[in-house]
Scaffold this active site. Structure first.
Site, mmCIF file in Angstrom:
data_model
loop_
_atom_site.group_PDB
_atom_site.id
_atom_site.type_symbol
_atom_site.label_atom_id
_atom_site.label_comp_id
_atom_site.label_asym_id
_atom_site.label_seq_id
_atom_site.Cartn_x
_atom_site.Cartn_y
_atom_site.Cartn_z
ATOM 1 N N HIS A 1 0.695 -1.003 -0.003
ATOM 2 C CA HIS A 1 -0.054 -0.013 -0.052
ATOM 3 C C HIS A 1 0.767 1.420 -0.152
ATOM 4 C CE1 HIS A 1 -3.428 -2.430 0.267
ATOM 5 N NE2 HIS A 1 -3.221 -2.872 1.364
ATOM 6 N N CYS A 2 2.003 1.082 0.651
ATOM 7 C CA CYS A 2 2.856 2.509 0.888
ATOM 8 C C CYS A 2 3.359 2.641 -0.497
ATOM 9 C CB CYS A 2 3.781 2.151 1.937
ATOM 10 S SG CYS A 2 3.168 2.099 3.414
#
Length: 169
Positions: A56-57
């Protein structure tokens, strides 16, 4: 997005709160700076991420890199903050072509994130938090869920609205 649970004695920073500008961090090249330097040249969007190279990052970083010119055109500079060490952030930024600061809060571990009310003591990482900083104050805050990427479009819409003199979205 659901609000994050309070991360410290005062909880997460909210619009109107002063930002602790004297807190030191290092950029992805190891250069020291204070959080206050982020808004010296104008508004800054500070995006906190739990961990470089995570799914996600990395999706969020890629979206920010793709939208860098749009944020600059709207009048905001970008910066990403995580508790990862400098060499990890340098490699992550180079791999994705980031032209903005990737800030390390590795040591003392989480000091800047704690000062922003955005440190997850259980996991030892930054909480997924976004802060629009203007003149040393939070103008807008988004507290996202740990396992879900934030929509960069929402960031862009809010930055444009706020910096054009409107209220946060």
């Amino acid at each position: 997005m659901t609000p994050a649970a309070p991360a410290g004695p005062g909880g997460p920073l909210a619009p109107g709160d002063a930002v602790p500008g004297g807190v030191p961090v290092r950029d992805q090249y190891g250069a020291p700076l204070r959080l206050g330097e982020l808004w010296e040249d104008g508004p800054a969007l500070l995006v906190l991420v739990p961990g470089a190279f995570s799914t996600h990052c990395t999706a969020e970083l890629g979206a920010l890199v793709a939208a860098t010119a749009q944020f600059e055109d709207a009048g905001a500079q970008l910066a990403v903050l995580s508790c990862d060490p400098v060499p990890v952030l340098r490699a992550w930024g180079q791999e994705h072509g980031a032209r903005f600061p990737l800030l390390s809060d590795f040591w003392p571990h989480g000091r800047a994130c704690r000062a922003l009310g955005a440190f997850d003591d259980e996991l030892g990482v930054a909480r997924r938090t976004s802060l629009l900083l203007v003149d040393g104050r939070v103008r807008w805050a988004l507290h996202g869920e740990h396992g879900r990427a934030r929509a960069v479009g929402e960031h862009m819409d809010t930055v444009r609205d706020v910096l054009a003199g409107g209220a946060p979205g």
